[in-house]
Design a protein around this motif. Sequence first.
Motif, PDB file in Angstrom:
ATOM      1  N   GLN A  31       0.811  -1.220   0.000  1.00 12.56           N
ATOM      2  CA  GLN A  31       0.000   0.000   0.000  1.00 12.56           C
ATOM      3  C   GLN A  31       0.844   1.270   0.000  1.00 12.56           C
ATOM      4  O   GLN A  31       0.430   2.300  -0.535  1.00 12.56           O
ATOM      5  N   SER A  84      -1.783   5.758  -3.970  1.00 14.78           N
ATOM      6  CA  SER A  84      -2.964   6.375  -4.591  1.00 14.78           C
ATOM      7  C   SER A  84      -4.081   5.374  -4.854  1.00 14.78           C
ATOM      8  O   SER A  84      -5.203   5.759  -5.165  1.00 14.78           O
ATOM      9  N   LYS A 133      -6.984   2.757  -4.076  1.00 14.95           N
ATOM     10  CA  LYS A 133      -7.973   2.495  -3.044  1.00 14.95           C
ATOM     11  C   LYS A 133      -8.293   0.997  -3.032  1.00 14.95           C
ATOM     12  O   LYS A 133      -7.982   0.276  -3.989  1.00 14.95           O
ATOM     13  N   PRO A 134      -8.938   0.506  -1.954  1.00 17.19           N
ATOM     14  CA  PRO A 134      -9.277  -0.923  -1.885  1.00 17.19           C
ATOM     15  C   PRO A 134     -10.016  -1.425  -3.117  1.00 17.19           C
ATOM     16  O   PRO A 134      -9.741  -2.517  -3.618  1.00 17.19           O
ATOM     17  N   LYS A 135     -10.967  -0.638  -3.624  1.00 14.70           N
ATOM     18  CA  LYS A 135     -11.715  -1.093  -4.796  1.00 14.70           C
ATOM     19  C   LYS A 135     -10.808  -1.199  -6.022  1.00 14.70           C
ATOM     20  O   LYS A 135     -11.030  -2.034  -6.905  1.00 14.70           O
ATOM     21  N   ASP A 136      -9.772  -0.315  -6.073  1.00 17.09           N
ATOM     22  CA  ASP A 136      -8.823  -0.395  -7.183  1.00 17.09           C
ATOM     23  C   ASP A 136      -8.018  -1.688  -7.093  1.00 17.09           C
ATOM     24  O   ASP A 136      -7.803  -2.373  -8.102  1.00 17.09           O
ATOM     25  N   TRP A 137      -7.555  -2.015  -5.873  1.00 12.61           N
ATOM     26  CA  TRP A 137      -6.817  -3.271  -5.683  1.00 12.61           C
ATOM     27  C   TRP A 137      -7.686  -4.458  -6.076  1.00 12.61           C
ATOM     28  O   TRP A 137      -7.236  -5.376  -6.778  1.00 12.61           O
TER      29      TRP A 137
END
Length: 359
Positions: free
Chosen positions: A320, A325, A327-331
Amino acid sequence: MKYWIVPSNDRTFRIGDAIEAQDGMADWRTDKFSEGDVVFIYKTKPEQHIRYKMEVLKAKMIFDQAFEQETFWTDKDQYYSGIVSFYARLKLIEEYEDDILSLHHLHEHGYQGDPRSVREIKDGDLLDFLLHPHQMINDDVYDVDYPEDDEKLYEGALMKVNVNKYERNQKARKECVAKKGYQCLVCGRDFEATYGEIGKNFIHVHHLTPISTIGQEYELNVDTDLAPVCPNCHYMLHRKNPPYTIEELKGILAKQQQMHEVKPQYRRKAATTIMMQAESSMLRDVNNDEDLRRLIHNLMEIDGGSMMKNIMSICVSMFQERYASMKPKDWNHLIFDYISQVTGRNDLREKTVVYYKVG
């Protein structure tokens, strides 16, 4: 004693550096000055305002009597070609950090054109402004009123108060804003609506015919001669001489707004494209990051495999900082896509146990 305005360009001679290095003094090439004269140094573009007020300490000095200032001359050709000139030694009286003595304000007080050469100031209104700039600029009007029983509003009359100065009638300003309000007639800005209480009743009043060009008493028509404008638009109106008209500046403003206006559907498409490009860029980072890729592969290769949510959780905790930059949803989105590419599976869910064996 005489008063002068002289233009200065740092591309020729850096007078500010000379003043700083020589204890507030600088030598100027000219034979026009006399001891005791006051010189206003006007900085040309991009500044376009008077920066220094200086007193002449010595005049008509020869080269051997002058400071050694070669280091401050940007244009060495001009330096060597003018060595035989006379010099005047100037001592700093005041430095103007703001633009109180801007070209716009000089024009407002009678200065014609741009300062391009040494010019003696003889005009009383202009001289009064140069000597007392902060005193004279007060809501863009002078607090000079005619008797209350005089129903006519006069401006432009020369009145003897030590020096001649043009009168600006406070009564005219009050009548102007009473009729036309405090909203800028060019851009529509209302300072009270923008800033609340501190912006109440704030506006400049623009003379549609510059008062400095009239020179004699005339009867003022508030409806046709005055207009409330915001300070920004006021400055823009005076970017040329004679000033732009209200309609001309409104046209310029409308054209600029039209050039930068984008229809909503195009804005949405552009935003979507940018987001997709950003996601693609992050996905390339995942693909190209050997450490992250190795971790994912190790988690996929362990006995019994790993659940998707566990792979994502471990990747986020360990990387992280490297991808701050994201976010969890991006990951979630990117790791799903990456593992889908590796395994060829499109049915992945958080509870899916993923196996991956090279070869």
